[in-house]
Design an enzyme around this catalytic site. Structure first.
Site, PDB file in Angstrom:
ATOM      1  N   ASN A 279       0.967  -1.148   0.038  1.00  0.00           N
ATOM      2  CA  ASN A 279      -0.017  -0.187  -0.045  1.00  0.00           C
ATOM      3  C   ASN A 279       0.916   1.249   0.069  1.00  0.00           C
ATOM      4  OD1 ASN A 279      -1.561   2.357   1.309  1.00  0.00           O
ATOM      5  ND2 ASN A 279      -3.273   0.942   0.832  1.00  0.00           N
TER       6      ASN A 279
ATOM      7  N   SER B 270      -4.831  -0.352  -3.397  1.00  0.00           N
ATOM      8  CA  SER B 270      -5.666   1.146  -3.129  1.00  0.00           C
ATOM      9  C   SER B 270      -6.694   0.850  -2.312  1.00  0.00           C
ATOM     10  CB  SER B 270      -6.175   1.386  -4.546  1.00  0.00           C
ATOM     11  OG  SER B 270      -6.258   2.898  -4.352  1.00  0.00           O
ATOM     12  N   GLU B 271      -6.751   1.610  -0.998  1.00  0.00           N
ATOM     13  CA  GLU B 271      -7.570   1.193   0.023  1.00  0.00           C
ATOM     14  C   GLU B 271      -9.201   1.680  -0.368  1.00  0.00           C
ATOM     15  OE1 GLU B 271      -5.119   3.438   0.619  1.00  0.00           O
ATOM     16  OE2 GLU B 271      -5.440   4.942   1.651  1.00  0.00           O
ATOM     17  N   ASN B 272      -9.396   2.390  -1.377  1.00  0.00           N
ATOM     18  CA  ASN B 272     -10.825   2.426  -1.774  1.00  0.00           C
ATOM     19  C   ASN B 272     -11.455   1.250  -2.580  1.00  0.00           C
ATOM     20  OD1 ASN B 272      -9.042   3.367  -3.777  1.00  0.00           O
ATOM     21  ND2 ASN B 272     -10.444   4.315  -4.795  1.00  0.00           N
TER      22      ASN B 272
ATOM     23  N   SER C  60     -11.574  -4.302   2.029  1.00  0.00           N
ATOM     24  CA  SER C  60     -10.316  -3.533   1.734  1.00  0.00           C
ATOM     25  C   SER C  60      -9.596  -3.407   3.040  1.00  0.00           C
ATOM     26  CB  SER C  60     -10.359  -2.143   1.218  1.00  0.00           C
ATOM     27  OG  SER C  60      -9.208  -1.426   1.001  1.00  0.00           O
TER      28      SER C  60
END
Lengths: 232, 219
Positions: free
Chosen positions: B22, B45-47, B87
């Site tokens: 990340n 991508s944390e979204n 996520s």
């Protein structure tokens, strides 16, 4: 199959009262329920509490609801892109709860799944932990966070059917599927609405059991916050 | 002193084959440009995406495909999309091997501050607290000193902290440092042309200097 269809956004949000507790899907401006936000702007209500990862920008998304002073409180993880938000916050017109993004997501998930609380490592040793129960598991500290549930969850999907089953596209999925599970009434706006039976059951992300109202939205702007291009 | 690009370049040398990674906003995002093509790694991508690709061409721009910095992106072959709870399950569950992020301050015991400056508008922590509380390996990209020359590598953070005892390694514009389990910044490498004396004078926290401190190699 139970038919969840309503005519349009106006009908879908017609009974949302002042001071309602809402959830709205989206990450930045990606995957936000544009049609329902526009319909809410026509309503004469205020005092809303909105759970949403972000608060839109000044002239789009939740920013439009802020401009009309319809919002009392935001529960979000990041709210940086909005000057009117900052003004209302500093003047005390608006309350904001800032929550770690993963905690926000899990609180919503827990709300939909009937789990009243859980322990997470996020925020241990920071001001987020103030006033919260701490407990040690296997030598590491965790803090207790509680579920979130909404009077109305408003989500946006790519495709849906009349039974309320939903399919999302790209990273417009984000908070939408979990918020769909956490509303007493969940309203889904979709780009393409088809009769029940036309979506492949193997491909559905959100089962229709979570959705009470669905309609086909129109005129999606899908505004981009950071248009970033590779120059060829 | 290293440029931002050179900090990113040096951090890219830490990346190992097979890692899920990340990258935070700012210098960490630049690291992607320097990861050797010979390594198979996956960027999260944390979204809600594993498999971030390069920025799109004008024709390929899709408003439904952005990274956590809200920039338009593409997906590499083999990518997968998921919701925000999933996520962060990956993140908190320890499935992401390496987190690279920026910092305003780091303390000698590995505390990090990067989300709030008292008196300034608070924008929120986003996913930073979840990431630092969970990642098994955290590398921080930062400037060694503030614009007015104050050290940002401290005995104790002065700003509100994002996470405790979590940073393992720092790449600054002056040096590469490891944070020892018992506390202290162990000086591992210095930037080309930067002396040990300069690093000593610009590190407020406890600095441990071994007999030999090689110069960084930026290939």
């Amino acid at each position: 199959m139970i038919n969840k269809t309503v005519k349009d956004a106006r009908e879908a949000v017609a009974d949302i009262p002042s001071n309602a507790f809402l959830m709205m899907g989206g990450f930045g401006l990606c995957g936000i329920p544009e049609n329902c936000i526009a319909a809410l702007l026509e309503r004469d209500i205020n005092g809303l509490t909105i759970v949403s990862n972000n608060a839109g920008v000044d002239d789009f998304g939740i920013g439009l609801l802020l401009q009309k002073r319809m919002v009392k409180k935001m529960i979000s993880s990041y709210v940086g892109e909005n000057a009117e938000f900052e003004r209302q916050l500093l003047s005390g017109e608006l309350e904001v709860d800032l929550i770690p993004q993963g905690t926000l997501a899990e609180r919503v998930r827990a709300g939909g799944a009937g789990i009243p609380a859980f322990f997470t490592p996020a925020g241990v040793g920071t001001e987020v932990a103030e006033g919260k129960e701490l407990r040690e598991f296997d030598g590491k500290l965790y803090l207790m966070e509680k579920w979130l549930r909404a009077d109305f969850s408003i989500v946006k999907a790519w495709k849906g059917d009349t039974a309320g089953n939903l399919i999302f596209k790209g990273t417009a999925r984000n908070f939408n599927p979990i918020m769909a599970t956490a509303g007493k009434i969940t309203i889904a706006e979709v780009e393409e609405l088809v009769p029940a039976g036309e979506l492949d059951p193997n491909e559905i992300h959100t089962p229709g059991i979570y959705v009470q109202r669905i309609f086909q939205g129109k005129n999606y702007e899908k505004r981009i916050e950071q248009r970033t291009i590779t120059k060829s | 002193m290293l440029t931002k690009e050179q900090i990113a370049q040096r951090i890219a040398q830490e990346v190992q084959n097979g890692q899920y990674i990340n990258l935070g906003i700012g210098i960490p995002t630049l690291v992607a440009n320097y990861i050797p093509k010979s390594l198979d790694v996956v960027l999260q991508s944390e979204n809600g995406l594993l498999g971030i690709g390069p920025f799109p061409s004008e024709e390929m721009v899709d408003p439904d495909l952005i990274n956590a910095g809200k920039q338009t992106i593409t997906m590499v072959p083999g990518s997968v999309l998921f919701n925000s709870a999933e996520s962060f399950a990956m993140i908190r569950g320890g499935h992401v091997h390496l987190t690279i992020l920026g910092a305003m301050e780091v303390s000698e015991n590995g505390d990090i501050a990067n989300w709030k400056i008292p008196g300034k508008m608070v924008k929120g922590m986003g996913g930073a607290m979840d990431l630092v509380a969970s990642a098994e390996n955290i590398i921080v990209a930062m400037q060694h000193c503030s614009k007015d020359g104050q050290s940002k590598l401290l005995s104790k953070c002065t700003l509100p902290i994002t996470g405790i005892k979590c940073v393992k390694k720092i790449v600054s514009d002056l040096a590469v440092l490891e944070i020892l389990p018992e506390g202290g910044f162990l000086l591992k490498e210095r930037a080309p042309g930067v002396s040990v004396e300069e690093i000593k004078s610009k590190t407020e926290g406890k600095l441990i200097v071994p007999d030999s401190v090689p110069e960084m190699r930026l290939s």
